[in-house]
Design an enzyme around this catalytic site. Structure first.
Site, PDB file in Angstrom:
ATOM      1  NE  ARG A 177     -28.157 -11.591  35.790  1.00  0.00           N
ATOM      2  CZ  ARG A 177     -28.937 -12.519  34.984  1.00  0.00           C
ATOM      3  NH1 ARG A 177     -30.120 -12.877  35.636  1.00  0.00           N
ATOM      4  NH2 ARG A 177     -29.147 -11.855  33.940  1.00  0.00           N
ATOM      5  CG  ASN A 230     -26.806 -17.341  33.754  1.00  0.00           C
ATOM      6  OD1 ASN A 230     -27.181 -17.834  33.297  1.00  0.00           O
ATOM      7  ND2 ASN A 230     -27.173 -15.998  33.590  1.00  0.00           N
ATOM      8  CD  GLU A 231     -27.459 -14.785  29.163  1.00  0.00           C
ATOM      9  OE1 GLU A 231     -27.515 -13.445  30.354  1.00  0.00           O
ATOM     10  OE2 GLU A 231     -28.778 -14.754  28.644  1.00  0.00           O
ATOM     11  CD  GLU A 261     -31.581 -17.982  30.128  1.00  0.00           C
ATOM     12  OE1 GLU A 261     -31.861 -16.937  30.427  1.00  0.00           O
ATOM     13  OE2 GLU A 261     -30.532 -18.508  31.521  1.00  0.00           O
ATOM     14  CD  GLU A 264     -34.608 -11.797  35.293  1.00  0.00           C
ATOM     15  OE1 GLU A 264     -33.873 -10.602  34.573  1.00  0.00           O
ATOM     16  OE2 GLU A 264     -33.767 -12.922  36.354  1.00  0.00           O
ATOM     17  CG  HIS A 267     -38.352 -13.170  32.785  1.00  0.00           C
ATOM     18  ND1 HIS A 267     -38.880 -14.119  32.447  1.00  0.00           N
ATOM     19  CD2 HIS A 267     -36.818 -12.558  32.374  1.00  0.00           C
ATOM     20  CE1 HIS A 267     -37.727 -14.300  31.237  1.00  0.00           C
ATOM     21  NE2 HIS A 267     -36.498 -13.376  31.247  1.00  0.00           N
TER      22      HIS A 267
HETATM   23  C1  GLA Z   1     -30.765 -14.126  30.895  1.00  0.00           C
HETATM   24  C2  GLA Z   1     -30.428 -14.796  31.539  1.00  0.00           C
HETATM   25  C3  GLA Z   1     -31.178 -14.718  33.525  1.00  0.00           C
HETATM   26  C4  GLA Z   1     -32.676 -14.245  33.181  1.00  0.00           C
HETATM   27  C5  GLA Z   1     -32.642 -13.665  31.907  1.00  0.00           C
HETATM   28  C6  GLA Z   1     -34.205 -13.285  31.307  1.00  0.00           C
HETATM   29  O1  GLA Z   1     -30.518 -15.155  29.291  1.00  0.00           O
HETATM   30  O2  GLA Z   1     -29.398 -15.634  31.871  1.00  0.00           O
HETATM   31  O3  GLA Z   1     -30.837 -14.747  34.719  1.00  0.00           O
HETATM   32  O4  GLA Z   1     -32.133 -13.078  33.367  1.00  0.00           O
HETATM   33  O5  GLA Z   1     -31.839 -13.297  30.476  1.00  0.00           O
HETATM   34  O6  GLA Z   1     -34.584 -12.208  30.694  1.00  0.00           O
END
Ligand code: GLA
Length: 663
Positions: free
Chosen positions: A109, A147-148, A302, A348, A351
């Site tokens: 990604r 996202n991030e 998150e 993941e 996760h």
């Molecule tokens: C980030 C991302 C999520 C996921 C987490 C894993 O915070 O935003 O999509 O990949 O990490 O901890």
């Protein structure tokens, strides 16, 4: 932004990874857990737009309708953090390029170049399509852009945009050459086109060039965010817009510069420690998130429910609840997780999740349900204010500058230094507001300035004003060293803060942590602790010595000083004193207030005009009582109804008390 009816509780929900019959089970279990918000579509671009300008929204329609039918709101994401493979094949120039010149490819990604026109255009297209279709959907409570943000790129698009940004910042090449000290090694620029991103080069790069590129990337990503935000706002101004900041050992953007563009600050928090250290990292990130938004409500977007390799250590029973409540206590509108249901495949697949691979009959899901029930009782806390009693300067630019290879010591660790100050205050029962060095300092009785390597003349003035007006200012080693262009302030350290602190360091004396340590003792000979990375040969001008080096090259010389300034004081700590010694400095700085808490017990106060709420999180191994904490007799624990006086919080437990506000 009005408070939602209940706190937000839930996580990233990826129904697109599952056959539809599973969705019904998701809804049943979400209701059982008390989920109120599900984050959808974060990485769904290839599914939503399988080819350019052709959309398949039917599945997302069904997901949003299903959530709504089950009384769950949606935090709908724009999927721009994960461009589809068809896009990158059509626009290979929109892939990120590393500093070494490697063009990355899709397969993961975040394979985007935020400066590439094709990527910008495609991002706006999918955002517009989502806005048109869902801006008035009854489930929609929050937009989650991207996202991030944080993918760096050093290609030609970035080079062009960087030059434009530099022209805006400096106006002329002469000013830039001066700010960057390009006279060194004959690197003068005579044409803007000669300037590149700081790509791999033969030897040491220019620290000012590195620093400006980080500033530029943060602004470039902010531009990408704002363009999406404007589309979403125009479609329905009543739905708040946010993006989730990554936070850990990494700070890819400058949240101080972004916060005003967000309706709600949101953060992702993944501590890399266990036990008390993990609890502290949560509190640290939560105080930052609240502070970025200037004290406004914010959201823990998150966190993990458990173990994730080296990145997130396992959680002991009870920690999902305690960590989540630490955020709510500090102003989060709720507690969200990555992710709702654990994935069986994909990158993941291991996760942790709210609903683990094991299923609903798992200890994790049981604790998730317990948390949901607890949060369900706390909606009214949203209308109260977090009580703060100390401030700490936090500066991503100093952090970036301290990642340059041109430093007085390779062992200056900005994150560790700021975390340490926060940890010592946290253990003293204080709730910290972080502040930017670029604005006037807040009206709080104590301000700590750890390792503020970059200190502009304006920042030095803000700090001096703070002390003059009655504040207690504590500055630690390495601060005041360089200006905003990473140029050293000449004449002796701590440069820009020398006059304010009344001291002058003749030399820095970095220590080698594997072999050296110097001892610091108070003026009465009391042992204060050791320093292992940094010391300074300090001359005292008009300050008073509070503690001295007891051994090492500067034995007998000042280590910690204090001077009166106007109605306040300015302290200087010239070495990296360990926690106990720093604790002595901060308590001797004469600060009153705070809550004397037993070890490993976290207490946060919130208040409104008439009410006070107290969050008690017991991270320790023994029980703690209301009497230990001096809790008001007339307050009541929200779940059990027990009075503050009779309260016992068992090891690992939590309590939330509500009562009339004390005068
Ligand atoms: C980030 C991302 C999520 C996921 C987490 C894993 O915070 O935003 O999509 O990949 O990490 O901890």
């Amino acid at each position: 932004m009005p408070s939602p009816a209940s706190l937000w509780f839930g996580g990233d929900y990826n129904p697109d990874q599952w056959p539809e019959p599973v969705w019904d089970e998701d809804m049943r279990l979400m209701r059982q857990a008390g989920v109120t918000l599900a984050t959808v579509g974060v990485f769904s671009w290839s599914l939503l737009e399988p080819e350019e300008d052709r959309y398949t929204f039917d599945w997302l329609d069904r997901v949003l309708d299903l959530l709504h039918a089950n009384g769950i709101s949606a935090c709908l994401a724009t999927p721009t953090a994960s461009p589809p493979p068809w896009f990158t094949l059509a626009h290979p120039d929109a892939l990120p390029v590393t500093a070494d010149g490697v063009r990355l490819t899709h397969g993961s990604r975040d394979t985007y170049d935020v400066c590439a026109p094709a990527y910008r255009e495609a991002s706006l297209r999918i955002t517009r399509a989502l806005a048109e279709r869902y801006a008035h959907h009854p489930a929609l409570a929050l937009w989650h852009v991207h996202n991030e943000y944080g993918t760096h790129t050093y290609g030609e698009h970035a080079a062009r945009a960087f030059r434009t940004w530099l022209r805006g910042r400096y106006g002329s090449l002469a000013t830039l050459n001066d700010a960057w000290t390009t006279a060194f090694w004959g690197q003068r620029y005579s044409d803007w086109e000669q300037i590149h991103p700081p790509r791999a080069t033969q030897y040491l790069p220019n620290p000012a060039h590195l620093l400006d590129f980080r500033r530029f990337l943060s602004d470039a990503m902010r531009g990408h965010y704002c363009a999406q935000r404007d589309i979403l706002r125009a479609a329905n101004p009543d739905v708040p817009v946010t993006t989730n900041f990554a936070f850990g050992s990494w700070v890819p953007v400058d949240p101080w510069r972004w916060a005003a563009d967000l309706d709600l600050v949101a953060v992702d928090v993944y501590p890399d420690a266990t036990g008390e250290a993990a609890a502290h990292q949560h509190a640290f990130a939560a105080d930052l998130a609240r502070s970025w938004g200037g004290g406004r409500p914010w959201l823990l977007m998150e966190q993990a429910t458990g173990y994730l390799g080296a990145r997130v250590r396992p959680k002991a029973p009870g920690e999902i609840i305690r960590h989540s409540l630490s955020h709510v206590a500090r102003g989060s509108r709720g507690a969200m997780f990555f992710q709702w249901r654990a994935s069986v495949g994909g990158a993941e697949q291991w996760h942790p999740a709210m609903l683990p691979h094991t299923g609903a009959d798992s200890p994790v899901f049981a604790e998730v349900c317990e948390l949901g029930a607890l949060l369900g009782r706390l909606a009214e806390v949203q209308d109260t204010r977090v009580v703060e009693d100390a401030a700490v300067v936090w500066d991503p630019e100093s952090w970036w500058a301290l990642q340059s290879p041109s430093l007085p010591s390779p062992d200056l660790d900005y994150l560790a230094a700021v975390r340490q100050v926060h940890r010592v205050l946290w253990r003293q029962g204080r709730t910290v507001a972080f502040v930017s060095p670029h604005s006037p300092m807040p009206d709080l009785p104590l301000l700590v300035v750890p390792l503020l390597y970059l200190t502009s003349a304006a920042t030095a003035r803000f700090l001096a004003d703070y002390a003059e007006q009655g504040g207690i200012l504590v500055v630690t080693y390495g601060s005041g060293t360089a200006d905003e262009h990473a140029r050293v302030w000449p004449g002796g350290y701590p440069g820009a803060l020398r006059d304010l602190l009344g001291v002058r360091a003749l030399q820095h004396y970095p220590l080698d942590p594997s072999v050296d340590a110097v001892t610091v003792c108070g003026e009465d000979g009391e042992y204060w602790g050791r320093a292992r990375r940094w010391s300074e040969e300090l001359d005292v001008a008009d300050a008073k010595v509070v503690a001295r080096y007891a051994d090492g090259p500067f034995a007998g010389r000042a280590a910690v000083t204090r001077v009166g300034r106007g109605a306040g004081q300015a302290w200087y700590v010239s070495c990296d004193l360990e926690d106990a010694g720093l604790g002595k400095v901060l308590s001797r700085a004469g600060l009153s207030g705070g809550t004397a808490t037993p070890p490993a017990v976290e207490v946060v106060h919130r208040d409104s005009r008439d009410e006070q709420w107290v969050f008690v999180l017991n991270h320790g191994n023994g029980p703690v009582t209301g009497a230990d904490l001096g809790l008001a007799v007339e307050s009541r624990e929200v779940l059990s109804g027990v009075s503050g006086a009779a309260l016992v919080v068992p090891a690992g437990g939590v309590a939330v008390l509500r009562g009339p506000r004390r005068p």
